[in-house]
Design a protein around this motif. Structure first.
Motif, short mmCIF file in Angstrom:
data_model
loop_
_atom_site.label_atom_id
_atom_site.label_comp_id
_atom_site.label_asym_id
_atom_site.label_seq_id
_atom_site.Cartn_x
_atom_site.Cartn_y
_atom_site.Cartn_z
N TYR A 233 0.79 -1.23 -0.03
CA TYR A 233 -0.06 0.10 -0.01
C TYR A 233 0.85 1.33 -0.02
N VAL A 234 2.09 1.11 0.30
CA VAL A 234 2.91 2.40 0.52
C VAL A 234 3.97 2.20 -0.58
N HIS A 235 4.42 2.86 -1.75
CA HIS A 235 5.53 2.82 -2.36
C HIS A 235 6.69 3.04 -1.69
N HIS A 236 7.75 2.33 -2.23
CA HIS A 236 9.09 2.25 -1.52
C HIS A 236 9.86 3.69 -1.29
N LYS A 237 9.42 4.44 -2.39
CA LYS A 237 10.10 5.88 -2.17
C LYS A 237 9.42 6.67 -1.05
N GLU A 238 7.96 6.40 -0.83
CA GLU A 238 7.41 7.05 0.30
C GLU A 238 7.99 6.60 1.58
N ILE A 239 8.18 5.10 1.57
CA ILE A 239 8.72 4.55 2.87
C ILE A 239 9.91 5.03 3.10
N LEU A 240 10.93 5.01 2.22
CA LEU A 240 12.30 5.74 2.38
C LEU A 240 12.25 7.34 2.69
N ILE B 57 10.04 8.72 4.44
CA ILE B 57 9.57 8.67 6.04
C ILE B 57 10.86 8.29 7.08
N LEU B 58 11.55 7.32 6.54
CA LEU B 58 12.44 6.66 7.16
C LEU B 58 13.78 7.93 7.31
N LYS B 59 13.81 8.55 6.38
CA LYS B 59 14.91 9.53 6.17
C LYS B 59 14.63 10.74 7.09
N GLN B 60 13.24 11.07 7.12
CA GLN B 60 12.73 12.12 7.82
C GLN B 60 12.65 11.97 9.46
N GLU B 61 12.35 10.94 9.68
CA GLU B 61 12.10 10.53 11.17
C GLU B 61 13.13 9.85 11.70
N VAL B 62 13.75 10.19 12.78
CA VAL B 62 14.91 9.58 13.45
C VAL B 62 14.45 8.63 14.56
N ASN B 63 13.21 8.94 15.10
CA ASN B 63 12.39 8.07 16.35
C ASN B 63 11.95 6.81 15.57
N PRO B 64 12.37 5.48 15.84
CA PRO B 64 11.44 4.42 15.06
C PRO B 64 10.21 4.30 15.62
N ASP B 65 9.93 4.66 16.69
CA ASP B 65 8.55 4.54 17.12
C ASP B 65 7.63 5.66 16.37
N ALA C 186 4.73 4.51 13.31
CA ALA C 186 3.45 5.00 13.41
C ALA C 186 2.88 5.62 12.01
N LYS C 187 3.98 6.74 11.62
CA LYS C 187 3.72 7.21 10.19
C LYS C 187 3.49 6.49 9.03
N LEU C 188 4.31 5.13 9.03
CA LEU C 188 4.44 4.13 7.95
C LEU C 188 2.79 3.39 8.00
N ALA D 279 -0.33 3.56 5.28
CA ALA D 279 -0.65 2.42 4.59
C ALA D 279 -2.30 2.27 4.97
N LYS D 280 -2.72 2.81 5.81
CA LYS D 280 -4.29 2.87 6.13
C LYS D 280 -4.81 4.01 5.20
N GLN D 281 -4.21 5.03 5.00
CA GLN D 281 -4.73 5.84 4.12
C GLN D 281 -4.63 5.70 2.67
N HIS D 282 -3.81 4.60 2.25
CA HIS D 282 -3.92 4.18 0.81
C HIS D 282 -4.88 2.84 0.91
N GLY D 283 -5.67 2.49 1.79
CA GLY D 283 -6.63 1.26 1.82
C GLY D 283 -6.10 -0.05 2.53
N GLY D 284 -5.13 -0.01 3.18
CA GLY D 284 -4.45 -0.75 4.06
C GLY D 284 -5.48 -1.14 5.50
N GLN D 285 -5.87 -2.27 5.55
CA GLN D 285 -6.96 -2.81 6.88
C GLN D 285 -6.49 -3.58 8.07
N ASP D 286 -5.53 -4.27 7.41
CA ASP D 286 -5.19 -5.31 8.57
C ASP D 286 -3.66 -5.85 8.05
N ASN D 287 -3.19 -6.39 9.30
CA ASN D 287 -1.62 -7.05 8.96
C ASN D 287 -0.72 -5.98 8.30
#
Length: 103
Positions: free
Chosen positions: A34-41, A43-51, A55-57, A61-69
């Motif tokens: 649900y989240v393109h690898h460029k968008e994942i990257l 977020i990981l570059k912008q946010e230092v805190n893993p927690d 949560a942002k990732l 995924a929910k915003q793009h239609g992810g519902q479970d797992n």
């Protein structure tokens, strides 16, 4: 790779040096479908805190239609610590900051 769908699972193993500020992420297809690898990257570059990053990732995924797992594991190498092993030898090992979050 899907785990639990077959008795044997082919495993990918990569050995690489670990450096300060390295980030390692594992996720379920609930995120990667649900989240393109460029968008994942991004977020990981912008946010230092893993927690916060996990949560942002999951929210993306929910915003793009992810519902479970939607499961994310993030490990960030923060600094080196002196560690004494059982034989009395000292070594510098990376300190890891990790967080796992799932829906």
């Amino acid at each position: 790779r899907a785990i639990g769908t077959q008795q044997d699972v082919e495993v990918d193993i990569h050995i690489t040096p670990v450096d300060i500020n390295d980030v390692y992420m594992m996720c379920s297809d609930g995120l990667s479908d649900y989240v393109h690898h460029k968008e994942i990257l991004s977020i990981l570059k912008q946010e230092v805190n893993p927690d916060i990053a996990s949560a942002k990732l999951i929210e993306k995924a929910k915003q793009h239609g992810g519902q479970d797992n939607i499961t994310v594991v993030i490990v960030r190498v923060e600094e080196h610590e002196k560690t004494t092993f059982s034989k009395g030898k000292k070594s510098h090992l990376p300190k890891l900051s990790s967080f796992r979050k799932g829906l």
